[in-house]
Write an enzyme that holds these catalytic residues in place. Structure first.
Site, PDB file in Angstrom:
ATOM      1  N   ASN A   7       0.882  -1.175   0.000  1.00 35.43           N
ATOM      2  CA  ASN A   7       0.000   0.000   0.000  1.00 35.43           C
ATOM      3  C   ASN A   7       0.918   1.223   0.000  1.00 35.43           C
ATOM      4  OD1 ASN A   7      -1.842   2.002   0.447  1.00 35.43           O
ATOM      5  ND2 ASN A   7      -2.768   1.069   2.254  1.00 35.43           N
ATOM      6  N   ARG A  95      -2.541  -2.313  -3.377  1.00 35.88           N
ATOM      7  CA  ARG A  95      -3.789  -1.587  -3.142  1.00 35.88           C
ATOM      8  C   ARG A  95      -3.759  -0.317  -3.999  1.00 35.88           C
ATOM      9  NH1 ARG A  95      -5.380   2.926   1.032  1.00 35.88           N
ATOM     10  NH2 ARG A  95      -7.575   2.969   0.553  1.00 35.88           N
ATOM     11  N   HIS A 184     -13.464   2.295  -0.560  1.00 35.52           N
ATOM     12  CA  HIS A 184     -13.479   1.175   0.408  1.00 35.52           C
ATOM     13  C   HIS A 184     -14.021  -0.116  -0.217  1.00 35.52           C
ATOM     14  CE1 HIS A 184     -14.122   4.345   3.809  1.00 35.52           C
ATOM     15  NE2 HIS A 184     -12.843   4.040   3.749  1.00 35.52           N
ATOM     16  N   ARG A 245     -14.137  14.697   7.678  1.00 35.60           N
ATOM     17  CA  ARG A 245     -14.852  15.055   6.440  1.00 35.60           C
ATOM     18  C   ARG A 245     -16.336  15.305   6.725  1.00 35.60           C
ATOM     19  NH1 ARG A 245     -12.630   9.990   3.051  1.00 35.60           N
ATOM     20  NH2 ARG A 245     -11.216   9.628   4.786  1.00 35.60           N
ATOM     21  N   GLU A 400      -8.652  -5.853   4.454  1.00 35.57           N
ATOM     22  CA  GLU A 400      -8.436  -5.493   3.049  1.00 35.57           C
ATOM     23  C   GLU A 400      -7.193  -6.175   2.483  1.00 35.57           C
ATOM     24  OE1 GLU A 400      -9.206  -1.649   4.736  1.00 35.57           O
ATOM     25  OE2 GLU A 400      -9.909  -0.941   2.795  1.00 35.57           O
TER      26      GLU A 400
END
Ligand code: ADP
Length: 415
Positions: A7, A95, A184, A245, A400
């Site tokens: 990643n 990823r 996601h 956010r 993940e």
């Protein structure tokens, strides 16, 4: 198969070395501050973990290729490592945050794929160049090891037009590919697969709402194993209130704030991504644990009371929004078999899960309060709904990296 999952960020490179046969993480770590310092890369360091033992060491790394060399040196080290030679790394899974309108599934890296990936810079200007550097780093050190790209957006590519189009004029879609992409996706896919397994039913027969509630949060409607709709949009700013956010807001409020505060587009973007959400509402923290402890605080100062009040609003807003999405997605899927809670907040906080589910009695959702409060410890899915609940509710620890490793294995085995 032993797969190295990468990643890559702009100055970091996270890695996990996994055995897909049992999901076991053999080693993992992160290279940080790549390219930083003077001379370039002198500030870099690696944090490496094997069997719970952590090693942190400074190592100059001027770019991601040097970082990869150091990762390989650690993985093959006689003390800190887990393999005797680099050849034991059978494949690499990357990823990738955004596949734009180009990638519908995980894909083997080829020259053509690499070329197409460069077009995704438009959709994720910060992440894509970092992924490219990570891929180039791997290619330079292990040119013969197959590499697979796993996209956060690809799971959502099954959304129908009616779900992914915005109400802007059609030319915006034609000119800029402006539409909902979601995010996601790797987590939503993993969680829906694990949920179907826990239900003991083929995923092709299930209707599941997956709630990934962490620092970034999104919810997906997964009907018959495919994404029908998701809460994140053109960017990961859309949908739920998050750590920093704002989530979905009235678009006119955006131009209103810009005018009133004199913000440039860049400043407004920064504001909406970094200063809103739990942080903006509570006024002091984006971390959900702080929000929960402020709510239970008995401190008698004005400041503590105000934090408590505003943290309460933030928690209520989050739970309410999750409920609204579950309701909307149940209607969109014409039914609901299971709700799954995943990621940092939803896996760990029973209060949020209780608040969300307490408004869903009408949908046939009934929690087992004791299991919800005290029975969630396993790395496997835990059923937290009552025996007579029509809709099953699970906590599913998301993974993940394992999903990326599984995809990588499936693609490489078929070569
Ligand atoms: P990211 O989106 O960065 O992957 P995570 O899924 O790790 O984020 O979630 C981070 C969030 O999870 C933070 O708000 C953190 O406070 C929250 N969190 C982590 N552990 C707990 C816990 N035990 N109880 C409540 N919230 C938690």
């Amino acid at each position: 198969m032993k797969v190295l999952v990468i990643n890559a960020g702009s100055s970091s490179l996270k890695y996990q070395f996994l055995d897909t046969s049992d999901g076991n993480v053999l080693a993992k770590g992160v290279c940080e501050r790549i390219g930083e310092g003077e001379p370039a890369g002198s500030a870099a360091r690696i944090q490496h973990k094997k069997n719970g033992v952590a090693y942190t060491e400074n190592h100059p790394m001027s770019d991601h290729s040097e970082a990869m060399k150091i990762v390989i040196a650690y993985l093959t080290d006689s003390e800190k490592g887990v393999i005797s030679s680099m050849d034991e790394i059978e494949a690499i899974g990357h990823r990738v945050v955004h596949g734009g309108p180009y990638f519908f599934e995980s894909t083997l890296l080829t020259d053509e794929v690499f070329e197409t990936l460069t077009k995704c810079v438009t959709f994720a200007p910060l992440h894509t160049p970092a992924h490219i550097m990570g891929i180039q780093g791997c290619l330079s050190v292990m040119p013969n090891t197959p590499e697979v790209l796993v996209f956060d957006t690809s799971f959502h590519q099954t959304m129908p037009e009616k779900a992914y189009m915005f109400g802007f004029s059609y030319d915006m879609y034609e000119k800029y590919s402006l539409r909902k992409y979601g995010a996601h996706g790797t987590s939503h896919r993993f969680v829906s697969i694990e949920t179907a397994k826990a239900l003991g039913r083929p995923i092709e027969e299930t209707k599941i709402v997956t709630c990934h509630i962490g620092n970034g949060s999104s919810i997906s409607a997964v009907k018959y194993g495919k994404c029908l709709d998701t809460s994140m949009g053109f960017t990961p700013l859309d949908g739920l209130l998050m750590g920093t956010r704002c989530g979905a807001v009235d678009a006119s409020a955006v131009t209103f704030i810009m005018e009133k505060e004199g913000y440039t587009p860049e400043e407004m973007n920064d504001y909406m991504n970094k200063k809103c959400g739990l942080l903006g509402i509570s006024g002091f923290s984006s971390d959900f644990r702080d929000i929960i402890s402020a709510i239970s605080s008995t401190e008698d100062t004005d400041e503590a009371k105000e934090r408590k009040r505003r943290s309460g609003i933030a928690l209520d807003m989050l739970a309410y929004e999750i409920q609204r999405y579950i309701g909307a997605y149940t209607a969109a899927m014409d039914g609901l078999d299971a709700i799954s809670f995943a990621a940092g907040i939803a896996e760990n906080n029973a209060t949020l899960r209780r608040l969300v589910c307490s408004g869903l009695d009408w949908f046939g959702v009934k929690l087992d309060d004791d299991v919800n409060e005290n029975g969630v410890h396993s790395p496997n899915p835990t059923l937290i709904s009552a025996a007579d609940s029509k809709v099953k509710v699970f906590v599913v620890p998301t993974n993940e990296e394992l999903m990326i490793a599984r995809d990588t294995e499936a693609i490489v085995k078929a070569l």
